[in-house]
Design a protein around this motif. Structure first.
Motif, PDB file in Angstrom:
ATOM      1  N   LEU A  94      21.863  -7.084  -3.390  1.00 21.23           N
ATOM      2  CA  LEU A  94      21.678  -6.520  -1.959  1.00 21.23           C
ATOM      3  C   LEU A  94      22.067  -7.348  -1.018  1.00 21.23           C
ATOM      4  O   LEU A  94      21.104  -8.631  -1.020  1.00 21.23           O
ATOM      5  N   HIS A  95      22.586  -6.965   0.166  1.00 19.50           N
ATOM      6  CA  HIS A  95      22.721  -8.047   1.279  1.00 19.50           C
ATOM      7  C   HIS A  95      22.030  -7.037   2.404  1.00 19.50           C
ATOM      8  O   HIS A  95      22.679  -5.933   2.675  1.00 19.50           O
ATOM      9  N   ILE A  96      21.428  -7.982   2.905  1.00 23.28           N
ATOM     10  CA  ILE A  96      20.829  -7.394   4.397  1.00 23.28           C
ATOM     11  C   ILE A  96      21.292  -8.126   5.416  1.00 23.28           C
ATOM     12  O   ILE A  96      21.009  -9.018   5.757  1.00 23.28           O
ATOM     13  N   MET A  97      22.165  -7.555   6.223  1.00 29.19           N
ATOM     14  CA  MET A  97      22.931  -8.076   7.674  1.00 29.19           C
ATOM     15  C   MET A  97      21.765  -8.210   8.623  1.00 29.19           C
ATOM     16  O   MET A  97      20.703  -7.101   8.734  1.00 29.19           O
ATOM     17  N   ASP A  98      21.873  -9.088   9.687  1.00 35.24           N
ATOM     18  CA  ASP A  98      21.059  -9.154  10.754  1.00 35.24           C
ATOM     19  C   ASP A  98      19.650  -8.599  10.382  1.00 35.24           C
ATOM     20  O   ASP A  98      19.068  -7.708  10.865  1.00 35.24           O
TER      21      ASP A  98
ATOM     22  N   GLY B 182       0.728  -1.398  -0.166  1.00 40.88           N
ATOM     23  CA  GLY B 182      -0.028  -0.083  -0.069  1.00 40.88           C
ATOM     24  C   GLY B 182       0.753   1.123  -0.107  1.00 40.88           C
ATOM     25  O   GLY B 182       0.299   2.547   0.078  1.00 40.88           O
ATOM     26  N   LYS B 183       2.053   1.295  -0.180  1.00 40.58           N
ATOM     27  CA  LYS B 183       3.126   2.423  -0.312  1.00 40.58           C
ATOM     28  C   LYS B 183       3.677   2.619  -1.341  1.00 40.58           C
ATOM     29  O   LYS B 183       3.828   1.593  -2.045  1.00 40.58           O
ATOM     30  N   GLY B 184       4.524   3.767  -1.872  1.00 39.23           N
ATOM     31  CA  GLY B 184       5.164   3.782  -2.957  1.00 39.23           C
ATOM     32  C   GLY B 184       6.690   3.187  -2.451  1.00 39.23           C
ATOM     33  O   GLY B 184       6.888   3.110  -1.327  1.00 39.23           O
ATOM     34  N   PRO B 185       7.371   2.872  -3.588  1.00 38.57           N
ATOM     35  CA  PRO B 185       8.773   2.450  -3.280  1.00 38.57           C
ATOM     36  C   PRO B 185       9.623   3.600  -2.488  1.00 38.57           C
ATOM     37  O   PRO B 185       9.481   4.800  -2.866  1.00 38.57           O
ATOM     38  N   ALA B 186      10.399   3.019  -1.730  1.00 36.55           N
ATOM     39  CA  ALA B 186      11.224   3.941  -0.992  1.00 36.55           C
ATOM     40  C   ALA B 186      12.959   3.828  -1.382  1.00 36.55           C
ATOM     41  O   ALA B 186      13.329   2.622  -1.356  1.00 36.55           O
ATOM     42  N   LEU B 187      13.566   4.845  -1.713  1.00 45.17           N
ATOM     43  CA  LEU B 187      14.901   4.470  -1.973  1.00 45.17           C
ATOM     44  C   LEU B 187      15.683   4.110  -0.777  1.00 45.17           C
ATOM     45  O   LEU B 187      15.668   4.572   0.156  1.00 45.17           O
ATOM     46  N   LEU B 188      16.245   3.000  -1.015  1.00 45.07           N
ATOM     47  CA  LEU B 188      17.269   2.319   0.190  1.00 45.07           C
ATOM     48  C   LEU B 188      18.627   2.468   0.075  1.00 45.07           C
ATOM     49  O   LEU B 188      19.086   3.036   1.043  1.00 45.07           O
ATOM     50  N   ILE B 189      19.261   2.228  -1.013  1.00 44.01           N
ATOM     51  CA  ILE B 189      20.701   2.492  -1.308  1.00 44.01           C
ATOM     52  C   ILE B 189      20.829   2.348  -2.677  1.00 44.01           C
ATOM     53  O   ILE B 189      20.105   1.730  -3.616  1.00 44.01           O
TER      54      ILE B 189
ATOM     55  N   LYS C 162      28.181   0.633   1.123  1.00 43.89           N
ATOM     56  CA  LYS C 162      27.417   0.021   2.501  1.00 43.89           C
ATOM     57  C   LYS C 162      26.798   0.945   3.021  1.00 43.89           C
ATOM     58  O   LYS C 162      27.653   2.176   3.443  1.00 43.89           O
ATOM     59  N   GLU C 163      25.592   0.896   3.639  1.00 47.87           N
ATOM     60  CA  GLU C 163      25.060   1.926   4.685  1.00 47.87           C
ATOM     61  C   GLU C 163      24.161   1.193   5.637  1.00 47.87           C
ATOM     62  O   GLU C 163      23.186   0.489   5.377  1.00 47.87           O
ATOM     63  N   GLY C 164      24.758   1.225   6.909  1.00 52.64           N
ATOM     64  CA  GLY C 164      24.060   0.472   8.035  1.00 52.64           C
ATOM     65  C   GLY C 164      24.252  -0.828   7.702  1.00 52.64           C
ATOM     66  O   GLY C 164      25.288  -1.716   7.326  1.00 52.64           O
TER      67      GLY C 164
END
Lengths: 114, 113
Positions: free
Chosen positions: A75-79, A41-48, A58-60
């Motif tokens: 794309l790697h999402i850690m933790d 239900g939301k628009g895409p949000a720029l992540l990286i 790397k960002e966070g």
């Protein structure tokens, strides 16, 4: 040549694990590769995002790895956390006269289990 | 600082009708792009407006047209609606035509019956 191929279509990861999403492209004129996160239900949000002259950014907890010779990026999402559960889209921007045109992959639905 | 805003949130139209969707860009942004996102798919580029002119266009028929106003806001018009036009219509803004980053609004959900 104008396609961006994204895999997997869906991904289930345990909390604290690493989520990895892959994309491949053909057009070497692409000059910018963003990742977007979209909740229902939301628009895409720029992540990286990354440019092709850089191999990693790397960002966070989020990292883009870029392999120019293989024309692939990931794309790697850690933790990974339950709050990361969303659909992720890779994209590429056409260079030259197509600078306004973001070409998106078909998306990866990520579910992070507690 | 307000982000990209779009109106209306939802819209239901009948096949053959015409529809106008509206977008206000993020403060300081002068370029607006429109995308169509079908259910379960990634967004597809429709066109981009800069300095009140259509600068680039994706693979969409002439039934899709747009406009940009002097305050940088924009409209997307779709004529002779088809069932296949049912989708989420997204507006994205950026601070300059050549700028890489595009920031999306929440979208307008159009349903054609």
């Amino acid at each position: 040549q104008q396609q961006v191929k994204q895999s997997p279509q869906s991904l289930i990861v345990q909390k604290g694990g690493i989520s990895i999403i892959n994309c491949a492209y053909e057009n070497t004129a692409f000059d910018y590769f963003p990742w977007y996160q979209q909740f229902p239900g939301k628009g895409p949000a720029l992540l990286i995002a990354i440019r092709p002259d850089v191999s990693e950014k790397k960002e966070g907890r989020f990292t883009i790895s870029f392999n120019k010779s293989a024309k692939q990026f990931s794309l790697h999402i850690m933790d990974s956390q339950p709050g990361d559960s969303a659909t992720y889209f890779c994209a590429a921007r056409g260079g030259g006269g197509s600078q306004g045109n973001l070409i998106f992959g078909k998306g990866t639905k990520l579910s992070v289990k507690p | 600082d307000a982000g990209v805003t779009q109106s209306p949130t939802h819209l239901i139209k009948t096949r053959g009708q015409q529809v106008t969707l509206r977008c206000s860009p993020k403060s300081g942004h002068d370029t607006v792009s429109w995308y169509q996102q079908a259910l379960g798919q990634g967004p597809q580029f429709i066109f981009q407006y800069y300095e009140e002119e259509e600068r680039q266009r994706g693979n969409f028929p002439d039934r899709f047209s747009g406009h940009q106003f002097p305050n940088y806001s924009s409209e997307l018009n779709v004529n002779a609606l088809l069932l296949g036009d049912s989708a989420l219509y997204l507006c994205a803004s950026s601070p300059g035509q050549g700028t890489r980053e595009q920031y999306f609004g929440p979208g307008t959900r159009l349903t054609v019956t």
